[in-house]
Design an enzyme around this catalytic site. Structure first.
Site, PDB file in Angstrom:
ATOM      1  N   LYS A   1       0.911  -1.207   0.013  1.00  0.00           N
ATOM      2  CA  LYS A   1       0.138   0.103  -0.017  1.00  0.00           C
ATOM      3  C   LYS A   1       1.264   1.282   0.021  1.00  0.00           C
ATOM      4  O   LYS A   1       1.651   1.140   0.172  1.00  0.00           O
ATOM      5  CB  LYS A   1      -1.019  -0.128   1.012  1.00  0.00           C
ATOM      6  CG  LYS A   1      -0.336   0.530   2.499  1.00  0.00           C
ATOM      7  CD  LYS A   1      -0.885  -0.230   3.691  1.00  0.00           C
ATOM      8  CE  LYS A   1      -0.648   0.289   5.215  1.00  0.00           C
ATOM      9  NZ  LYS A   1      -0.566  -0.955   5.928  1.00  0.00           N
TER      10      LYS A   1
ATOM     11  N   ARG B   1     -10.024  -0.202  15.642  1.00  0.00           N
ATOM     12  CA  ARG B   1     -10.465   0.370  14.026  1.00  0.00           C
ATOM     13  C   ARG B   1     -11.145  -0.088  13.955  1.00  0.00           C
ATOM     14  O   ARG B   1     -11.530  -0.838  13.380  1.00  0.00           O
ATOM     15  CB  ARG B   1      -8.958   0.520  13.872  1.00  0.00           C
ATOM     16  CG  ARG B   1      -8.463   1.277  12.497  1.00  0.00           C
ATOM     17  CD  ARG B   1      -6.909   1.572  11.514  1.00  0.00           C
ATOM     18  NE  ARG B   1      -6.894   0.493  11.627  1.00  0.00           N
ATOM     19  CZ  ARG B   1      -5.292   0.599  10.536  1.00  0.00           C
ATOM     20  NH1 ARG B   1      -4.993   1.063  10.921  1.00  0.00           N
ATOM     21  NH2 ARG B   1      -4.974  -1.038  10.214  1.00  0.00           N
TER      22      ARG B   1
ATOM     23  N   TYR C   1      12.669  32.673   4.269  1.00  0.00           N
ATOM     24  CA  TYR C   1      11.178  33.335   5.249  1.00  0.00           C
ATOM     25  C   TYR C   1      11.258  33.452   6.750  1.00  0.00           C
ATOM     26  O   TYR C   1      11.527  32.018   7.182  1.00  0.00           O
ATOM     27  CB  TYR C   1       9.986  31.920   4.526  1.00  0.00           C
ATOM     28  CG  TYR C   1       9.392  32.492   3.260  1.00  0.00           C
ATOM     29  CD1 TYR C   1       9.287  33.778   1.963  1.00  0.00           C
ATOM     30  CD2 TYR C   1       9.850  30.734   2.174  1.00  0.00           C
ATOM     31  CE1 TYR C   1       9.038  33.384   0.758  1.00  0.00           C
ATOM     32  CE2 TYR C   1       9.516  31.118   1.311  1.00  0.00           C
ATOM     33  CZ  TYR C   1       8.783  32.729   0.419  1.00  0.00           C
ATOM     34  OH  TYR C   1       8.628  32.004  -0.753  1.00  0.00           O
TER      35      TYR C   1
END
Ligand SMILES: *Cc1c(COP(=O)(O)O)cnc(C)c1O
Length: 375
Positions: free
Chosen positions: A38, A136, A267
């Site tokens: 996955k 879950r 920045y």
């Protein structure tokens, strides 16, 4: 000439093969080692990684969604492909068309598979997901008997396996996995007495730290990519043969310059030089998976030495301090992840700087950059 990025992810297929063999050894002969591919194989490239695992005997692959399973089949992957997250009813036909095994946790999707099975005059083998303590996805242990009875009423549906998932198998000293495992054993007995029922619960932590929980099949993810589920602690504890990280992340120095004391960097000027400072600008930013949370914290390797990131990480750029590194020039190789010279920056180390885990680092880097496989 092909146009390529400054940034490159390199994946070692030798490391992937080594890890698969090691996991097979740990799980024991006869235990199937399913490769979790996955998330594009945790950033390593799903099709390529599956192909490498197949070359050393892997016959079982796991993905999150049906689209990934179809991609695997289209790439020519044979063996069993499991879809772990469920699917929409209108997608049930794809499980037959591409010979994919669904993980089931609700009756509605089982019904839609049953209708499809009847239409095609075929059967569908499904695996049943039980939540034995993960909190879950999955049906609860007390629902198993009724659910199994309902499934058995559905024509064309065959229960081929039962599975659960450990929430704490990365905790070497925890008793939790033993408790959950005994609950799982009770539940899987209720799911069927058939000896051919495939039982699986162990993830990487299960195989490595609780080998008695390997059952018929294990689902290995992070370990196949060379990392221990509990990070550096796990690697240091390992006395035998170690897992080998397969991914490295290489870039190039864009520009080198020396700035005076009191210069604000990037920045927000979150870093102000404390003395005359030599800097190297790198073409890597949060768009390339280098989390902005590593600003003023992360380190990279240049000429075998560590250079600290100064100031904020931008979208496509970051700036590192090379004051202590001799002779750096634009075009020099800079290593974000992996070895250079005698040093190595590991996914675990980066994860610690980010307050995260190696899993996230691998996904961020691997899935946001050009990848190349090599031995
Ligand atoms: C991702 C996943 C695994 C693999 O876990 P690792 O800790 O990476 O080994 C196993 N089972 C399920 C259900 C998963 O989602």
């Amino acid at each position: 000439m092909s146009l390529t990025s400054f940034n490159q992810i390199r994946v070692s297929s030798a490391a992937l093969r080594h890890n698969y063999r090691l996991l097979q050894q740990r799980a024991g002969n006869g235990v199937r080692v399913l490769a979790m591919v996955k998330a594009d194989a945790y950033g390593h490239g799903m099709e390529e990684a599956a192909d490498v695992f197949a070359s050393v005997g892997c016959k079982d692959f796991g993905v999150a969604e049906i689209g990934e399973a179809v991609r695997l089949r289209s790439a020519g992957v044979i063996g069993n492909v499991f879809v772990f997250l469920g699917f929409r009813p209108e997608e049930s036909g794809l499980f037959f068309e591409y010979d994919i095994t669904p993980i089931i946790y609700d009756l509605e999707s089982a019904k839609s598979l049953s209708r499809e099975a009847l239409k095609r005059g075929q059967e569908k083998v499904v695996h049943l997901k039980v939540d034995c303590g993960m909190g879950r996805l999955g049906i609860l242990p007390q629902e198993v008997e009724t659910f199994v009875a309902d499934l058995q009423e559905l024509p064309g549906i065959v229960i081929g396996g039962v599975l659960s998932h450990f929430p704490k198998a990365d905790e070497y000293d925890s008793q939790h996995s033993f408790e959950q495992f005994s609950r799982f054993e009770g539940v899987s007995a209720k799911a069927g007495k058939d000896r051919s029922l495939v039982k699986h619960i162990a993830n990487s932590g299960g195989v490595l730290y609780f080998p008695d929980t390997c059952c018929d099949m294990v689902r290995a993810g992070i370990s196949l990519y060379g990392y221990y589920p509990d990070g550096r602690v796990g690697r240091e504890r390992e006395k035998g043969e170690k897992l080998q990280p397969a991914m490295s992340f290489i870039t190039r120095v864009l520009q080198v310059k020396t700035v005076p004391v009191d210069t604000g960097i990037s920045y927000g000027h979150t870093y102000i030089t404390k003395r005359e400072t030599r800097l190297a600008v790198l073409p890597v930013g949060y768009e390339d998976g280098l989390s902005r949370s590593l600003s003023n914290i992360g380190k990279v390797l240049i000429r075998g030495k560590r250079a600290v990131i100064r100031g904020r990480i931008c979208m496509n750029l970051c700036i590192v301090d090379i004051s202590e590194i001799e002779g750096v020039q634009s075009g020099d190789e800079a290593v974000i992840l992996g070895p250079q010279g005698n040093d190595c920056i590991s996914g675990d180390e980066i994860a610690e700087w980010m307050n995260s885990i190696s899993y996230e680092v691998l996904c961020l880097f691997g899935n946001n950059n050009e990848r190349k496989y090599r031995e």
